[in-house]
Every structure is written in C-alpha cells, then in structure tokens.
Design a protein around this motif. Structure first.
Motif, mmCIF file in Angstrom:
data_model
loop_
_atom_site.group_PDB
_atom_site.id
_atom_site.type_symbol
_atom_site.label_atom_id
_atom_site.label_comp_id
_atom_site.label_asym_id
_atom_site.label_seq_id
_atom_site.Cartn_x
_atom_site.Cartn_y
_atom_site.Cartn_z
ATOM 1 N N ILE A 171 0.854 -1.180 0.000
ATOM 2 C CA ILE A 171 0.000 0.000 0.000
ATOM 3 C C ILE A 171 0.898 1.241 0.000
ATOM 4 O O ILE A 171 1.865 1.323 0.769
ATOM 5 N N LEU A 172 0.609 2.173 -0.895
ATOM 6 C CA LEU A 172 1.391 3.400 -1.004
ATOM 7 C C LEU A 172 0.704 4.511 -0.218
ATOM 8 O O LEU A 172 -0.492 4.763 -0.395
ATOM 9 N N ILE A 173 1.466 5.173 0.655
ATOM 10 C CA ILE A 173 0.931 6.223 1.514
ATOM 11 C C ILE A 173 1.803 7.462 1.382
ATOM 12 O O ILE A 173 3.035 7.360 1.435
ATOM 13 N N PRO A 174 1.216 8.644 1.192
ATOM 14 C CA PRO A 174 2.015 9.872 1.079
ATOM 15 C C PRO A 174 2.805 10.138 2.352
ATOM 16 O O PRO A 174 2.356 9.817 3.456
ATOM 17 N N LYS A 175 3.976 10.741 2.197
ATOM 18 C CA LYS A 175 4.907 10.879 3.302
ATOM 19 C C LYS A 175 4.629 12.068 4.207
ATOM 20 O O LYS A 175 4.823 11.999 5.417
ATOM 21 N N ASN A 176 4.166 13.185 3.632
ATOM 22 C CA ASN A 176 4.107 14.426 4.416
ATOM 23 C C ASN A 176 2.696 14.885 4.752
ATOM 24 O O ASN A 176 2.471 16.069 5.011
ATOM 25 N N TRP A 177 1.732 13.964 4.794
ATOM 26 C CA TRP A 177 0.350 14.368 5.061
ATOM 27 C C TRP A 177 0.169 15.002 6.430
ATOM 28 O O TRP A 177 -0.713 15.844 6.633
ATOM 29 N N ARG A 178 1.008 14.628 7.401
ATOM 30 C CA ARG A 178 0.819 15.114 8.771
ATOM 31 C C ARG A 178 1.094 16.615 8.894
ATOM 32 O O ARG A 178 0.672 17.258 9.853
ATOM 33 N N LYS A 179 1.755 17.196 7.916
ATOM 34 C CA LYS A 179 2.016 18.636 7.951
ATOM 35 C C LYS A 179 0.746 19.454 7.774
ATOM 36 O O LYS A 179 0.717 20.642 8.088
ATOM 37 N N TYR A 180 -0.311 18.832 7.268
ATOM 38 C CA TYR A 180 -1.529 19.566 6.944
ATOM 39 C C TYR A 180 -2.642 19.364 7.980
ATOM 40 O O TYR A 180 -3.746 19.883 7.809
ATOM 41 N N LYS A 198 -9.286 9.484 15.496
ATOM 42 C CA LYS A 198 -8.513 8.941 14.383
ATOM 43 C C LYS A 198 -8.177 10.004 13.337
ATOM 44 O O LYS A 198 -8.909 10.956 13.150
ATOM 45 N N PHE A 199 -7.048 9.760 12.652
ATOM 46 C CA PHE A 199 -6.699 10.489 11.445
ATOM 47 C C PHE A 199 -7.091 9.635 10.239
ATOM 48 O O PHE A 199 -7.098 8.406 10.300
ATOM 49 N N ALA A 200 -7.386 10.302 9.119
ATOM 50 C CA ALA A 200 -7.642 9.611 7.858
ATOM 51 C C ALA A 200 -6.752 10.211 6.783
ATOM 52 O O ALA A 200 -6.647 11.430 6.653
ATOM 53 N N PHE A 201 -6.100 9.339 6.010
ATOM 54 C CA PHE A 201 -5.228 9.803 4.943
ATOM 55 C C PHE A 201 -5.268 8.792 3.801
ATOM 56 O O PHE A 201 -5.740 7.664 3.961
ATOM 57 N N MET A 202 -4.795 9.205 2.644
ATOM 58 C CA MET A 202 -4.911 8.393 1.435
ATOM 59 C C MET A 202 -3.983 7.182 1.442
ATOM 60 O O MET A 202 -2.901 7.209 2.028
ATOM 61 N N GLY A 203 -4.430 6.152 0.753
ATOM 62 C CA GLY A 203 -3.599 4.993 0.490
ATOM 63 C C GLY A 203 -3.982 4.416 -0.859
ATOM 64 O O GLY A 203 -5.145 4.513 -1.276
ATOM 65 N N HIS A 204 -3.032 3.825 -1.573
ATOM 66 C CA HIS A 204 -3.300 3.251 -2.885
ATOM 67 C C HIS A 204 -2.730 1.835 -2.960
ATOM 68 O O HIS A 204 -1.575 1.602 -2.599
ATOM 69 N N VAL A 205 -3.566 0.910 -3.395
ATOM 70 C CA VAL A 205 -3.130 -0.454 -3.681
ATOM 71 C C VAL A 205 -3.434 -0.704 -5.151
ATOM 72 O O VAL A 205 -4.600 -0.803 -5.535
ATOM 73 N N SER A 207 5.105 8.293 7.305
ATOM 74 C CA SER A 207 3.812 8.089 6.647
ATOM 75 C C SER A 207 2.771 7.535 7.615
ATOM 76 O O SER A 207 1.593 7.858 7.527
ATOM 77 N N LEU A 208 3.195 6.674 8.525
ATOM 78 C CA LEU A 208 2.293 6.065 9.482
ATOM 79 C C LEU A 208 2.685 6.433 10.909
ATOM 80 O O LEU A 208 3.860 6.626 11.215
ATOM 81 N N ILE A 209 1.668 6.508 11.774
ATOM 82 C CA ILE A 209 1.918 6.780 13.188
ATOM 83 C C ILE A 209 2.225 5.485 13.919
ATOM 84 O O ILE A 209 3.080 5.430 14.794
#
Length: 228
Positions: free
Chosen positions: A3-12, A29-36, A115-117
């Motif tokens: 699964i691909l997850i963006p690296k810098n999402w937590r900055k936003y 919870k946080f929600a962020f994008m992932g791609h498979v 990318s992940l907590i």
C-alpha cells in the motif's frame, strides 16, 4: 500487497487543508490516502493522544473492522427482507494491514515525516465525492427520522436488534448521501450484550435504552420487526 501512503500528510493536520494525501480527522482517528494498485483507500489510525500505545491503536481499529463486518452482515439480511422495496446493497472492502518492517523509533521532532503513526492500520474504500454528510442517530440518541431515507435507516437499526436476538444494536449511524436516496454508511458504533465492540459500547443498558426509545415506523411494521 503493498500500500502506497504519502509521506508528508501530517504537515496539513493543523491547516485543515486536504493536501498531500491528508483527508481529515475524527474524535480519535486520522484519515489519509492509500493506494493499492489502481484502488484508492482511506487509511485510519489513532491520533496518538496522551496514553495511546501501539496496542490501543490495534485494539481500536480491530474493533472498527469487526463493526464493519457486522454491519455488512446485518445490511445483507436487512436487504433480503426488504427486496420488495428495491433496496440495494452497499459494495466495498476493508482490510487490516501491518508493516513488514516496524517503524523506526525516531525522536519526536522527526516523526512528522513518517507516513504512518503506528505499525498497524485500517484501510477502507475511499468514498466518491459529491455527497452530503448526514447523521441519522447518536450513541445515546435513538433516531427519529421522518423522511424516506431516514425511516429506512431507523428500521435498519431496529433490524440489527431483531436479527441478533437482542444482543446487538447499531447506533451513531451516519453516512454520505448521494442522489436518488443512495447512502454509504461509515464510522458506526454499536452496543452489544457483552459490551465488547469498543470503548463506545454501553452494553446491555445501551440496547435497553434503544428498545425503550425507538418508535417503530411504517418500514418496521411492514417488515414485521418486533422486539416486545
């Protein structure tokens, strides 16, 4: 699978902007994008609030995955009971993922680039845009909706009690409403006989409260839902 997850999402997170894969957050919870491959998902993890641990994150998201599975089970039986009304099922798949290599133990100031907590995450289908968010009931507030879509959702909640023989009730029901009265439910909660579905679960007292406050509508009556 990867699964691909963006690296810098937590900055936003503090800006409120849905950028760099950041989608938003709820109470815990946080929600962020992932791609498979070509499939897009919303990835969920605990916020890392005071006292949170890897164990608590795993426990909370496993509880949510179980709720989703039970939700699909009850929804399938509800729709089979209501086929004469033309109801349609809700597609989608959720999965629990874990990292092959554990996250490095970085200093606090460097963790914002991760990318992940936590090492374990929950991935759910990414909902399509163009919908209106709506809340049909609360954790302790039984739904009393009067419109076409609302009475179906209230009847579904009643159905979960009947179908589980009084051991389960779905509460805090909310969803994204699309055109033609199509709704995708998300982030449910439940009260269960043994109080084991998550920190929100009020156990038997929650079920009894629902039965006391729920008022059967015409859908409940048409489907023969009876909890007396």
């Amino acid at each position: 699978k990867t699964i691909l997850i963006p690296k810098n999402w937590r900055k936003y997170v503090n800006t409120g902007k849905k950028e760099q894969g950041y989608l938003g957050y709820g109470y815990v919870k946080f929600a962020f994008m992932g791609h498979v491959a070509s499939n897009s998902f919303a990835v969920l993890q605990s916020k890392n609030l005071n006292g949170d641990t890897e164990y608590l994150n795993k426990y909370d998201i496993k509880c949510e995955l179980k709720l989703l599975a039970w939700g699909m089970f009850f929804l399938d039986s509800f729709i089979r009971c209501a086929q004469q009304y033309g109801a349609k099922n809700i597609p989608g798949t959720a999965f629990l993922g874990t990292l092959v290599d554990k996250l490095p133990d970085l200093p606090v100031e460097q963790r914002s680039n991760q990318s992940l907590i936590w090492n374990i995450f929950l991935a759910v289908p990414l909902l399509e845009p163009g919908a209106t968010e709506r809340k049909f009931s609360g954790n302790g507030d039984t739904g009393e909706n009067s419109d076409y879509l609302g009475i179906w959702i209230d009847a579904f909640a009643h159905h979960t009690v009947v179908d589980s023989m009084g051991e389960y009730v779905f509460v805090d029901i909310q969803g994204f409403v699309y055109s033609e009265n199509r709704v995708v439910l998300f982030d449910p909660q439940a009260h269960t006989f043994d109080g084991s579905s998550g920190f929100w679960d009020k156990g038997q007292s929650g079920i009894l409260q629902f039965l006391k406050e729920h008022k059967c509508n015409k859908i409940c009556c048409k489907l023969g839902l009876n909890t007396e």
